[in-house]
Design an enzyme around this catalytic site. Structure first.
Site, PDB file in Angstrom:
ATOM      1  N   LEU A 101     -38.556  15.434 -31.305  1.00 34.55           N
ATOM      2  CA  LEU A 101     -37.206  15.004 -31.650  1.00 34.55           C
ATOM      3  C   LEU A 101     -36.699  15.959 -32.715  1.00 34.55           C
ATOM      4  O   LEU A 101     -37.449  16.343 -33.618  1.00 34.55           O
ATOM      5  CB  LEU A 101     -37.191  13.561 -32.198  1.00 34.55           C
ATOM      6  CG  LEU A 101     -37.374  12.421 -31.203  1.00 34.55           C
ATOM      7  CD1 LEU A 101     -37.371  11.087 -31.939  1.00 34.55           C
ATOM      8  CD2 LEU A 101     -36.270  12.419 -30.144  1.00 34.55           C
ATOM      9  N   ASP A 102     -35.431  16.338 -32.637  1.00 32.09           N
ATOM     10  CA  ASP A 102     -34.865  17.261 -33.607  1.00 32.09           C
ATOM     11  C   ASP A 102     -34.962  16.700 -35.025  1.00 32.09           C
ATOM     12  O   ASP A 102     -35.070  15.488 -35.236  1.00 32.09           O
ATOM     13  CB  ASP A 102     -33.392  17.535 -33.293  1.00 32.09           C
ATOM     14  CG  ASP A 102     -33.207  18.289 -31.993  1.00 32.09           C
ATOM     15  OD1 ASP A 102     -34.164  18.944 -31.564  1.00 32.09           O
ATOM     16  OD2 ASP A 102     -32.108  18.211 -31.416  1.00 32.09           O
ATOM     17  N   TYR A 103     -34.864  17.598 -35.988  1.00 34.66           N
ATOM     18  CA  TYR A 103     -34.937  17.248 -37.416  1.00 34.66           C
ATOM     19  C   TYR A 103     -33.974  16.113 -37.771  1.00 34.66           C
ATOM     20  O   TYR A 103     -34.325  15.199 -38.522  1.00 34.66           O
ATOM     21  CB  TYR A 103     -34.612  18.503 -38.234  1.00 34.66           C
ATOM     22  CG  TYR A 103     -34.753  18.368 -39.726  1.00 34.66           C
ATOM     23  CD1 TYR A 103     -36.002  18.228 -40.328  1.00 34.66           C
ATOM     24  CD2 TYR A 103     -33.626  18.423 -40.550  1.00 34.66           C
ATOM     25  CE1 TYR A 103     -36.131  18.120 -41.705  1.00 34.66           C
ATOM     26  CE2 TYR A 103     -33.746  18.323 -41.928  1.00 34.66           C
ATOM     27  CZ  TYR A 103     -34.994  18.176 -42.504  1.00 34.66           C
ATOM     28  OH  TYR A 103     -35.116  18.081 -43.871  1.00 34.66           O
ATOM     29  N   THR A 105     -32.550  13.975 -35.581  1.00 39.32           N
ATOM     30  CA  THR A 105     -32.529  12.927 -34.564  1.00 39.32           C
ATOM     31  C   THR A 105     -33.554  11.855 -34.912  1.00 39.32           C
ATOM     32  O   THR A 105     -34.662  12.148 -35.340  1.00 39.32           O
ATOM     33  CB  THR A 105     -32.825  13.509 -33.170  1.00 39.32           C
ATOM     34  OG1 THR A 105     -31.835  14.482 -32.852  1.00 39.32           O
ATOM     35  CG2 THR A 105     -32.789  12.418 -32.107  1.00 39.32           C
TER      36      THR A 105
END
Length: 233
Positions: A101-103, A105
């Site tokens: 998961l993105d930073y 998100t």
């Protein structure tokens, strides 16, 4: 046992991830660096990573974490940022994230020491559905909704058709549930960028039929036997 399966069983990552460790010369077998992915590991062989002996885990662990923003989905970070495994207080097993998961998100992140299970989830051919809660300022127009549902060209390749439904408002933002069927890097954020829309919050709420539900942000729990296969449903 082949080296990639051995390393995945030891909790170093999915088979694809550990293959990168092998070909980059970061694995030693009996004190010799190996780069051949066909290397077979016998019961008497000593496998090392970063100077430490690595052995397959005897206990399979499957974890659901509600990832907060500002954590990276990794086992280490050269910039000394917070990593998701920092949140696993009380977990004594060595586990790794399944996908990422993105930073910025939030939401449902799986962690495990079962490389085969992880690989079956993240492999491109799996097309496991993942649903995200998207907060944006504007109501999407029919044309924008149809673009998402039919696929959008990103980096020269069209995304798989997605599902999107409007679910209401929250803190003066419009909220959508968006379901995708592939795991391309920053896929949803790139889709909205192309549509000219800004995402104010992005949270993964389910993988397959496994739902985040009421798990508090920053907390984790172990999956039950019946839940382990829900990601494939």
């Amino acid at each position: 046992m082949r080296i990639n399966k051995y390393l995945a069983s030891a909790g170093l990552g999915s088979r694809r991830k550990v293959e990168e460790l092998v070909v980059s010369g970061k694995i030693k077998v009996n004190s010799v660096i190996i780069t051949n992915l066909a290397t077979e590991i016998g019961v008497d062989d000593i496998v090392e990573y970063e100077g430490k002996r690595i052995m397959p885990a005897s206990n399979r662990v499957y974890i659901m974490l509600n990832k907060p923003k500002c954590y990276i989905t990794s086992l280490s970070d050269e910039k000394d940022r917070r990593i998701v495994t920092d949140l696993l207080k009380g977990c004594n097993e060595k586990v790794f994230p399944v996908g990422r998961l993105d930073y910025n998100t939030q939401g449902l992140l799986l962690l495990t020491n079962d490389g085969d299970w992880a690989n079956s989830i993240i492999h491109p051919s799996s097309h496991i559905n993942k649903t995200y809660e998207v907060h944006t300022k504007y109501v999407l127009k029919d044309k924008q909704l149809n673009q998402i549902r039919n696929g959008i060209m990103i980096d020269g390749r069209r995304t798989l058709p997605a599902k999107i439904v409007y679910v209401g408002t929250a803190e003066e933002k419009h909220v959508y549930h968006l379901t995708i069927f592939e795991g391309r890097n920053r896929e949803i954020r790139k889709m909205f960028e192309i549509l000219g829309l800004k995402i104010y919050a992005l949270k993964r709420i389910s993988i397959g039929s496994l739902e985040l539900a009421d798990l508090q942000e920053g907390k984790y729990r172990y999956l039950s036997k019946s839940e382990i296969n829900k990601v494939f449903e």
